[in-house]
Design an enzyme around this catalytic site. Sequence first.
Site, PDB file in Angstrom:
ATOM      1  N   ASP A  80    -123.407  74.598  57.887  1.00  0.00           N
ATOM      2  CA  ASP A  80    -122.161  74.641  57.128  1.00  0.00           C
ATOM      3  C   ASP A  80    -122.217  75.953  56.317  1.00  0.00           C
ATOM      4  OD1 ASP A  80    -119.973  73.574  55.447  1.00  0.00           O
ATOM      5  OD2 ASP A  80    -121.552  73.326  53.954  1.00  0.00           O
TER       6      ASP A  80
ATOM      7  N   ASP B 161    -120.096  76.987  52.914  1.00  0.00           N
ATOM      8  CA  ASP B 161    -120.047  76.901  51.442  1.00  0.00           C
ATOM      9  C   ASP B 161    -120.998  75.832  50.910  1.00  0.00           C
ATOM     10  OD1 ASP B 161    -117.665  78.632  50.356  1.00  0.00           O
ATOM     11  OD2 ASP B 161    -117.002  77.763  52.249  1.00  0.00           O
TER      12      ASP B 161
ATOM     13  N   ASP C  44    -123.597  70.369  52.951  1.00  0.00           N
ATOM     14  CA  ASP C  44    -123.612  69.818  51.589  1.00  0.00           C
ATOM     15  C   ASP C  44    -122.406  68.959  51.246  1.00  0.00           C
ATOM     16  OD1 ASP C  44    -121.755  72.015  51.627  1.00  0.00           O
ATOM     17  OD2 ASP C  44    -121.692  71.825  49.445  1.00  0.00           O
TER      18      ASP C  44
HETATM   19  O1  LIG Z   1    -117.212  73.545  55.420  1.00  0.00           O
HETATM   20  P1  LIG Z   1    -117.536  74.584  54.396  1.00  0.00           P
HETATM   21  O2  LIG Z   1    -117.950  75.876  54.990  1.00  0.00           O
HETATM   22  O3  LIG Z   1    -118.532  74.082  53.389  1.00  0.00           O
HETATM   23  O4  LIG Z   1    -116.166  74.834  53.628  1.00  0.00           O
HETATM   24  C1  LIG Z   1    -115.686  73.820  52.758  1.00  0.00           C
HETATM   25  C2  LIG Z   1    -114.750  74.423  51.744  1.00  0.00           C
HETATM   26  O5  LIG Z   1    -115.434  75.534  51.176  1.00  0.00           O
HETATM   27  C3  LIG Z   1    -114.726  76.357  50.265  1.00  0.00           C
HETATM   28  O6  LIG Z   1    -114.561  75.670  49.048  1.00  0.00           O
HETATM   29  C4  LIG Z   1    -115.760  75.286  48.399  1.00  0.00           C
HETATM   30  O7  LIG Z   1    -116.497  76.465  48.037  1.00  0.00           O
HETATM   31  C5  LIG Z   1    -115.835  77.333  47.080  1.00  0.00           C
HETATM   32  C6  LIG Z   1    -116.700  78.561  46.892  1.00  0.00           C
HETATM   33  O8  LIG Z   1    -117.986  78.249  46.447  1.00  0.00           O
HETATM   34  C7  LIG Z   1    -115.577  76.554  45.791  1.00  0.00           C
HETATM   35  O9  LIG Z   1    -114.886  77.377  44.857  1.00  0.00           O
HETATM   36  C8  LIG Z   1    -114.736  75.307  46.098  1.00  0.00           C
HETATM   37  O10 LIG Z   1    -114.575  74.525  44.932  1.00  0.00           O
HETATM   38  C9  LIG Z   1    -115.427  74.461  47.181  1.00  0.00           C
HETATM   39  O11 LIG Z   1    -114.580  73.383  47.583  1.00  0.00           O
HETATM   40  C10 LIG Z   1    -113.410  76.780  50.853  1.00  0.00           C
HETATM   41  O12 LIG Z   1    -112.699  77.538  49.929  1.00  0.00           O
HETATM   42  C11 LIG Z   1    -112.628  75.551  51.283  1.00  0.00           C
HETATM   43  O13 LIG Z   1    -111.367  75.902  51.744  1.00  0.00           O
HETATM   44  C12 LIG Z   1    -113.459  74.884  52.369  1.00  0.00           C
HETATM   45  O14 LIG Z   1    -112.771  73.782  52.901  1.00  0.00           O
END
Ligand SMILES: O=P(O)(O)OC[C@H]1O[C@H](O[C@H]2O[C@H](CO)[C@@H](O)[C@H](O)[C@H]2O)[C@H](O)[C@@H](O)[C@@H]1O
Length: 372
Positions: free
Chosen positions: A112, A114, A315
């Site tokens: 993954d 983020d 995560d």
């Molecule tokens: O599947 P992933 O790669 O983990 O993406 C999931 C979401 O990640 C991002 O948002 C998350 O991370 C951001 C940066 O650290 C944080 O600000 C936010 O609160 C988290 O939800 C991305 O912006 C989302 O659109 C994704 O769905």
Amino acid sequence: MQCGSGDEIAGSPYLMDSIPSSSDKKTLKSVLTIPRKKPAKLDDVRSNGWLDSMMSSSPPRKKILKEVNIDVSSDDADVTYLSWTIKYPSALNSFQQIMRQARNKQIVIFLDYDGTLSPIVDDPDRAFMSNEMRSAVRNVAKYFPTAIISGRRRDKVYELVGLTELYYAGSHGMDIMLPVKNMPSTNDSKCIKSTDQQGKEVNLFQPARKFLPMIDEVFKTLVEKTKDIKGAKVEHHKFCASVHYRNVDENNWPVVAQYVHDILKDYPRLRLTHGRKVLELRPVIDWHKGKAVEFLLESLGFSNSNDVLPIYIGDDRTDEDAFKALRGKYQGYGILVSTIPKESNAFFSLRDPSEVKEFLESLARTMEDKDI
Ligand SMILES: O=P(O)(O)OC[C@H]1O[C@H](O[C@H]2O[C@H](CO)[C@@H](O)[C@H](O)[C@H]2O)[C@H](O)[C@@H](O)[C@@H]1O
């Protein structure tokens, strides 16, 4: 968390027209961040559990422990974490066991983005992975097929990771890029031919293609509706859309939630999932990160589950689908990245992206040692 009461927010749609007295600066500050035109009512999101999910999403470690009445002294927190690792052992401490399980099998790595490769930060546009993490991923990909499976749009996650040797799946697996030779059935209407960033011919597997116009429309509506909510951010992920509330005053979370809820009522073919301080709207199709993992394994020629050991590191709640999928036919290992104890379908755990890096480095080192 203190949510504003229904009465606070459900008054006049033009809250700024009645300015509170100067002695009440705190109230004024919170009122100023409330959008002028807000949803007519907030009852739906109070009763359907959305707010509870939003409150429990990605809370700071201290807050969680406080909510379950655990004294937040760091010693106790460590004890709580350690007891949790009895159920979800550290993948670092279990490294030899994982390697024994991988004997005579091809390890395939799924990552993954983020919260796994990059630390969670307030601004999604600034969620960069470190150069050390990039080298760890590059090294692991020298020995094992490696795929990134992200909720973000595929081109965005490619831009952030920047490694051509990986497979990429964006929009929670609804947009998978594969070399032409790996696509199982190119006659499938869900597959289209395209070219990658280097101009090489590739196939794209996009099971939610017909939803593109709908997602465009919903994205525009979300941007328009939330534009007066300070801190709200809407992202277009091609096959899904996200509404971030991490930077929104907690008093306004019900407003954000109700907007999303109201929009969803007009789009019964979309559904909501909760991520880390983010509400995500996506097609109702039976496709998620777990299906994407199975699809990739088959496409890469690993349909015989005896030959492969898939490992998925993630995560987020959306990663649970992948953890669950690996517990099935493939008997692979889900690894949950979390600094706080939580229930999961994962097998092992790692605390944070720095432990993810350590784990990937150990995998690559084991193979380098074999090469010598
Ligand atoms: O599947 P992933 O790669 O983990 O993406 C999931 C979401 O990640 C991002 O948002 C998350 O991370 C951001 C940066 O650290 C944080 O600000 C936010 O609160 C988290 O939800 C991305 O912006 C989302 O659109 C994704 O769905």
